[in-house]
Scaffold this motif. Structure first.
Motif, PDB file in Angstrom:
ATOM      1  N   TYR A  92       0.801  -1.228   0.156  1.00 27.76           N
ATOM      2  CA  TYR A  92      -0.023  -0.067   0.018  1.00 27.76           C
ATOM      3  C   TYR A  92       0.740   1.187   0.074  1.00 27.76           C
ATOM      4  O   TYR A  92       0.725   2.104  -0.750  1.00 27.76           O
ATOM      5  CB  TYR A  92      -0.854   0.085   1.238  1.00 27.76           C
ATOM      6  CG  TYR A  92      -1.770   1.235   1.378  1.00 27.76           C
ATOM      7  CD1 TYR A  92      -3.039   0.995   0.896  1.00 27.76           C
ATOM      8  CD2 TYR A  92      -1.436   2.156   1.771  1.00 27.76           C
ATOM      9  CE1 TYR A  92      -3.957   2.175   0.981  1.00 27.76           C
ATOM     10  CE2 TYR A  92      -2.217   3.233   1.895  1.00 27.76           C
ATOM     11  CZ  TYR A  92      -3.378   3.389   1.605  1.00 27.76           C
ATOM     12  OH  TYR A  92      -4.555   4.322   1.501  1.00 27.76           O
ATOM     13  N   ALA A  93       1.882   1.366   0.983  1.00 24.82           N
ATOM     14  CA  ALA A  93       2.718   2.435   0.891  1.00 24.82           C
ATOM     15  C   ALA A  93       3.593   2.472  -0.373  1.00 24.82           C
ATOM     16  O   ALA A  93       3.904   3.721  -0.756  1.00 24.82           O
ATOM     17  CB  ALA A  93       3.770   2.235   2.213  1.00 24.82           C
ATOM     18  N   HIS A 105      -6.451  12.514  -5.457  1.00 17.83           N
ATOM     19  CA  HIS A 105      -6.813  11.198  -5.563  1.00 17.83           C
ATOM     20  C   HIS A 105      -6.590  10.113  -4.481  1.00 17.83           C
ATOM     21  O   HIS A 105      -6.802   8.978  -4.872  1.00 17.83           O
ATOM     22  CB  HIS A 105      -5.976  10.721  -7.081  1.00 17.83           C
ATOM     23  CG  HIS A 105      -6.090  11.621  -8.294  1.00 17.83           C
ATOM     24  ND1 HIS A 105      -5.335  12.411  -8.816  1.00 17.83           N
ATOM     25  CD2 HIS A 105      -7.170  11.695  -8.969  1.00 17.83           C
ATOM     26  CE1 HIS A 105      -5.581  12.965  -9.824  1.00 17.83           C
ATOM     27  NE2 HIS A 105      -7.022  12.889 -10.036  1.00 17.83           N
ATOM     28  N   VAL A 106      -6.345  10.319  -3.684  1.00 24.09           N
ATOM     29  CA  VAL A 106      -6.051   9.632  -2.285  1.00 24.09           C
ATOM     30  C   VAL A 106      -7.364   8.838  -2.146  1.00 24.09           C
ATOM     31  O   VAL A 106      -7.289   7.582  -1.818  1.00 24.09           O
ATOM     32  CB  VAL A 106      -5.374  10.424  -1.223  1.00 24.09           C
ATOM     33  CG1 VAL A 106      -5.696   9.568   0.202  1.00 24.09           C
ATOM     34  CG2 VAL A 106      -4.013  10.635  -1.485  1.00 24.09           C
ATOM     35  N   ILE A 111     -10.327   4.032  -1.641  1.00 22.61           N
ATOM     36  CA  ILE A 111     -11.468   2.762  -1.935  1.00 22.61           C
ATOM     37  C   ILE A 111     -11.039   1.875  -2.755  1.00 22.61           C
ATOM     38  O   ILE A 111     -11.528   0.527  -2.444  1.00 22.61           O
ATOM     39  CB  ILE A 111     -12.394   3.740  -2.899  1.00 22.61           C
ATOM     40  CG1 ILE A 111     -13.044   4.837  -1.941  1.00 22.61           C
ATOM     41  CG2 ILE A 111     -13.364   3.030  -3.395  1.00 22.61           C
ATOM     42  CD1 ILE A 111     -14.005   5.972  -2.626  1.00 22.61           C
ATOM     43  N   ALA A 112      -9.774   1.913  -3.800  1.00 27.17           N
ATOM     44  CA  ALA A 112      -9.497   0.878  -4.403  1.00 27.17           C
ATOM     45  C   ALA A 112      -8.906  -0.311  -3.626  1.00 27.17           C
ATOM     46  O   ALA A 112      -9.140  -1.450  -3.751  1.00 27.17           O
ATOM     47  CB  ALA A 112      -8.536   1.302  -5.521  1.00 27.17           C
ATOM     48  N   ASN A 149      -7.167   2.367   6.155  1.00 27.16           N
ATOM     49  CA  ASN A 149      -6.462   2.835   5.082  1.00 27.16           C
ATOM     50  C   ASN A 149      -6.347   4.326   5.162  1.00 27.16           C
ATOM     51  O   ASN A 149      -5.090   4.863   4.997  1.00 27.16           O
ATOM     52  CB  ASN A 149      -7.063   2.324   3.727  1.00 27.16           C
ATOM     53  CG  ASN A 149      -6.973   1.078   3.380  1.00 27.16           C
ATOM     54  OD1 ASN A 149      -6.187   0.311   4.080  1.00 27.16           O
ATOM     55  ND2 ASN A 149      -7.659   0.636   2.339  1.00 27.16           N
ATOM     56  N   SER A 150      -7.117   4.697   5.522  1.00 26.01           N
ATOM     57  CA  SER A 150      -7.330   6.369   5.980  1.00 26.01           C
ATOM     58  C   SER A 150      -6.141   6.732   6.874  1.00 26.01           C
ATOM     59  O   SER A 150      -5.545   7.653   6.876  1.00 26.01           O
ATOM     60  CB  SER A 150      -8.603   7.035   6.319  1.00 26.01           C
ATOM     61  OG  SER A 150      -9.346   6.939   4.883  1.00 26.01           O
ATOM     62  N   PHE A 151      -6.310   5.967   8.069  1.00 26.84           N
ATOM     63  CA  PHE A 151      -5.133   6.295   9.233  1.00 26.84           C
ATOM     64  C   PHE A 151      -4.119   6.074   8.735  1.00 26.84           C
ATOM     65  O   PHE A 151      -2.840   6.645   8.919  1.00 26.84           O
ATOM     66  CB  PHE A 151      -5.645   5.394  10.436  1.00 26.84           C
ATOM     67  CG  PHE A 151      -6.765   5.993  11.547  1.00 26.84           C
ATOM     68  CD1 PHE A 151      -6.731   7.210  11.650  1.00 26.84           C
ATOM     69  CD2 PHE A 151      -7.697   5.122  11.610  1.00 26.84           C
ATOM     70  CE1 PHE A 151      -7.680   7.852  12.604  1.00 26.84           C
ATOM     71  CE2 PHE A 151      -8.860   5.612  12.504  1.00 26.84           C
ATOM     72  CZ  PHE A 151      -8.767   6.878  12.763  1.00 26.84           C
TER      73      PHE A 151
END
Length: 168
Positions: A92-93, A105-106, A111-112, A149-151
């Motif tokens: 992810y990172a 676009h984050v 979401i993806a 994912n937001s955190f």
């Protein structure tokens, strides 16, 4: 509440965890090095901690929405299940940094990855890794992945610094 039947043999759920962990590590270690070792360690630890924290928040009494692997109690294979999250946390990172995802676009990126995570969880359910109960279903997992994912994105920006305005 429906009766859950646990299979105590070494079969699909254990193989799923082991193969996904090996595949995730293989992909991770085959990629060109992108981060300093300390940052990479933080990214791996976040995946492990996130899995442990969330699973031990909503999968234990009094909430008790699901069991992991072959029993309601914690087993050694459960640790590998949580460790399985680590390579995906790093990926992810890695992708966020490599693809230089713009702040605008984050949310789409989050979401993806939420959809990817939910899909992998669906496969894990089919393999017998997760056993839902007390009204829980996979549709509850998607918003949890979005929050996580937001955190995680905020953590990444805190570690690496927010993208500069000229890069936006």
């Amino acid at each position: 509440m429906r009766n859950l039947v646990y299979d105590h043999r070494f079969n699909a759920n254990e193989w799923f965890v082991i193969l996904l962990l090996i595949a995730g590590l293989a992909v991770t270690f085959s990629l060109p090095r992108r981060f300093p070792m300390k940052q990479s360690a933080v990214f791996f630890i976040f995946g492990l901690f996130g899995g442990l924290f969330l699973d031990h928040t909503i999968s234990v009494y009094p909430i008790d929405f699901y069991d992991v692997n072959d029993a309601s109690r914690y087993e050694w294979m459960d640790f590998l299940t949580y460790l399985m999250y680590s390579p995906f946390s790093y990926l992810y990172a890695y992708c966020l940094d490599k693809w230089k995802i713009r702040p605008a676009h984050v949310p789409l990126y989050i979401i993806a990855w939420g959809l990817i995570s939910t899909g992998l969880e669906g496969l894990a359910v089919l393999a017998g890794v997760f056993h839902y109960k007390n009204g829980y279903g996979i549709f509850f997992s998607f918003p949890i992945y979005l929050i996580m994912n937001s955190f995680y994105t905020m953590l990444l920006y805190a570690i690496q610094g927010l993208p500069r305005r000229e890069n936006v």
